[in-house]
Design a protein around this motif. Structure first.
Motif, PDB file in Angstrom:
ATOM      1  N   VAL A   2       0.868  -1.176   0.000  1.00 16.20           N
ATOM      2  CA  VAL A   2       0.000   0.000   0.000  1.00 16.20           C
ATOM      3  C   VAL A   2       0.903   1.224   0.000  1.00 16.20           C
ATOM      4  O   VAL A   2       1.828   1.323   0.800  1.00 16.20           O
ATOM      5  CB  VAL A   2      -0.937   0.010   1.229  1.00 16.20           C
ATOM      6  N   ASN A   3       0.627   2.133  -0.910  1.00 19.72           N
ATOM      7  CA  ASN A   3       1.398   3.371  -0.979  1.00 19.72           C
ATOM      8  C   ASN A   3       0.778   4.383  -0.038  1.00 19.72           C
ATOM      9  O   ASN A   3      -0.319   4.858  -0.260  1.00 19.72           O
ATOM     10  CB  ASN A   3       1.397   3.930  -2.407  1.00 19.72           C
ATOM     11  N   SER A   4       1.467   4.688   1.041  1.00 18.87           N
ATOM     12  CA  SER A   4       0.976   5.695   1.985  1.00 18.87           C
ATOM     13  C   SER A   4       1.734   6.990   1.752  1.00 18.87           C
ATOM     14  O   SER A   4       2.635   7.043   0.936  1.00 18.87           O
ATOM     15  CB  SER A   4       1.168   5.207   3.426  1.00 18.87           C
ATOM     16  N   GLY A   5       1.370   8.007   2.462  1.00 17.57           N
ATOM     17  CA  GLY A   5       2.036   9.300   2.304  1.00 17.57           C
ATOM     18  C   GLY A   5       3.528   9.238   2.602  1.00 17.57           C
ATOM     19  O   GLY A   5       4.312   9.999   2.055  1.00 17.57           O
ATOM     20  N   GLY A   6       3.951   8.309   3.437  1.00 20.09           N
ATOM     21  CA  GLY A   6       5.351   8.229   3.829  1.00 20.09           C
ATOM     22  C   GLY A   6       6.124   7.149   3.108  1.00 20.09           C
ATOM     23  O   GLY A   6       7.232   6.812   3.491  1.00 20.09           O
ATOM     24  N   GLY A   7       5.561   6.560   2.067  1.00 17.54           N
ATOM     25  CA  GLY A   7       6.258   5.510   1.328  1.00 17.54           C
ATOM     26  C   GLY A   7       5.356   4.307   1.137  1.00 17.54           C
ATOM     27  O   GLY A   7       4.139   4.404   1.183  1.00 17.54           O
ATOM     28  N   THR A   8       5.972   3.164   0.912  1.00 15.99           N
ATOM     29  CA  THR A   8       5.226   1.946   0.649  1.00 15.99           C
ATOM     30  C   THR A   8       5.248   1.047   1.881  1.00 15.99           C
ATOM     31  O   THR A   8       6.280   0.839   2.494  1.00 15.99           O
ATOM     32  CB  THR A   8       5.853   1.209  -0.558  1.00 15.99           C
ATOM     33  N   VAL A   9       4.078   0.523   2.217  1.00 15.24           N
ATOM     34  CA  VAL A   9       3.930  -0.352   3.371  1.00 15.24           C
ATOM     35  C   VAL A   9       3.500  -1.724   2.852  1.00 15.24           C
ATOM     36  O   VAL A   9       2.554  -1.821   2.082  1.00 15.24           O
ATOM     37  CB  VAL A   9       2.855   0.195   4.346  1.00 15.24           C
ATOM     38  N   ALA A  10       4.224  -2.780   3.250  1.00 11.13           N
ATOM     39  CA  ALA A  10       3.849  -4.135   2.869  1.00 11.13           C
ATOM     40  C   ALA A  10       2.659  -4.571   3.720  1.00 11.13           C
ATOM     41  O   ALA A  10       2.730  -4.574   4.944  1.00 11.13           O
ATOM     42  CB  ALA A  10       5.022  -5.084   3.063  1.00 11.13           C
ATOM     43  N   VAL A  11       1.559  -4.913   3.054  1.00 14.72           N
ATOM     44  CA  VAL A  11       0.320  -5.268   3.741  1.00 14.72           C
ATOM     45  C   VAL A  11      -0.303  -6.465   3.034  1.00 14.72           C
ATOM     46  O   VAL A  11      -0.266  -6.547   1.817  1.00 14.72           O
ATOM     47  CB  VAL A  11      -0.676  -4.080   3.715  1.00 14.72           C
ATOM     48  N   THR A  12      -0.888  -7.354   3.820  1.00 14.30           N
ATOM     49  CA  THR A  12      -1.679  -8.442   3.249  1.00 14.30           C
ATOM     50  C   THR A  12      -3.122  -8.285   3.706  1.00 14.30           C
ATOM     51  O   THR A  12      -3.395  -7.625   4.706  1.00 14.30           O
ATOM     52  CB  THR A  12      -1.152  -9.820   3.703  1.00 14.30           C
ATOM     53  N   GLU A  13      -4.026  -8.914   2.960  1.00 14.74           N
ATOM     54  CA  GLU A  13      -5.429  -8.877   3.365  1.00 14.74           C
ATOM     55  C   GLU A  13      -5.600  -9.510   4.746  1.00 14.74           C
ATOM     56  O   GLU A  13      -6.386  -9.028   5.559  1.00 14.74           O
ATOM     57  CB  GLU A  13      -6.305  -9.582   2.329  1.00 14.74           C
ATOM     58  N   ALA A  14      -4.853 -10.560   5.037  1.00 16.91           N
ATOM     59  CA  ALA A  14      -4.941 -11.211   6.353  1.00 16.91           C
ATOM     60  C   ALA A  14      -4.555 -10.242   7.475  1.00 16.91           C
ATOM     61  O   ALA A  14      -5.189 -10.233   8.534  1.00 16.91           O
ATOM     62  CB  ALA A  14      -4.055 -12.452   6.391  1.00 16.91           C
ATOM     63  N   GLN A  15      -3.529  -9.426   7.242  1.00 17.82           N
ATOM     64  CA  GLN A  15      -3.146  -8.429   8.252  1.00 17.82           C
ATOM     65  C   GLN A  15      -4.274  -7.432   8.480  1.00 17.82           C
ATOM     66  O   GLN A  15      -4.563  -7.068   9.622  1.00 17.82           O
ATOM     67  CB  GLN A  15      -1.896  -7.670   7.810  1.00 17.82           C
TER      68      GLN A  15
END
Length: 175
Positions: A2-15
């Protein structure tokens, strides 16, 4: 991702599902939005990194939905998911039903002193002022209870009283 304002965050649907388990219902705070069954889907678009969460209100005019939406946004923001990368989608059909309450949610209601729905909504036909269901007292477990009012502390609850322990309690109406 997920691209957030502060960069890219690794996210899964399970999380995301796990994080949503932390979001409480404002009317019954022992229940999460997952216990209630109002979160219908979590979709993560791998190409764009956009997250969509589909929620169904317990009824179309539920005043708690604004608070729930804000709490979902705040919980995901704590994980680095910004508002530009998140869509909360309200889905009104199919309509929410108490059949969507989780088994854990029903257990939590009882422990909190609210009787969970005593019957399934699916296939149920009952006149508005027909016989009330047999509702087990969440305090002592007795089935000797009496409907005092169709309207309890909120629109989705009725007020009952146990004839054995004499305690009044809310009943989460089946719908």
């Amino acid at each position: 991702m997920v691209n957030s304002g502060g960069g890219t965050v690794a996210v899964t649907e399970a999380q995301v599902w796990g994080w949503l388990a932390d979001v409480s219902d404002p009317e019954v705070p022992v229940l999460s939005v997952l216990d209630l069954g109002i979160v219908r889907a979590v979709r993560l678009d791998a190409a764009s990194g956009h997250l969509t969460i589909v929620i169904t209100p317990t009824y179309s005019g539920c005043p708690a939905m604004d608070v729930i939406g804000t709490e979902i946004r705040l919980r995901l923001a704590a994980e680095g998911i910004g508002p530009q990368q998140l869509t909360l989608e309200n889905q009104l059909s199919p309509a929410w039903t108490t059949d969507w309450l989780s088994a854990e949610g029903r257990r939590k209601l009882t422990a909190y002193g609210i009787a969970p729905p005593a019957e399934q909504a699916a296939g149920r036909v009952r006149a508005l002022f027909g016989d009330s269901p047999v509702v087990q007292c969440p305090h002592c477990g007795s089935n000797q209870t009496q409907l005092l009012s169709q309207f309890g502390s909120t629109a989705c609850k009725a007020l009952y009283q146990c004839q054995d322990c004499r305690e009044p309690f809310d009943y989460f109406k089946c719908h």
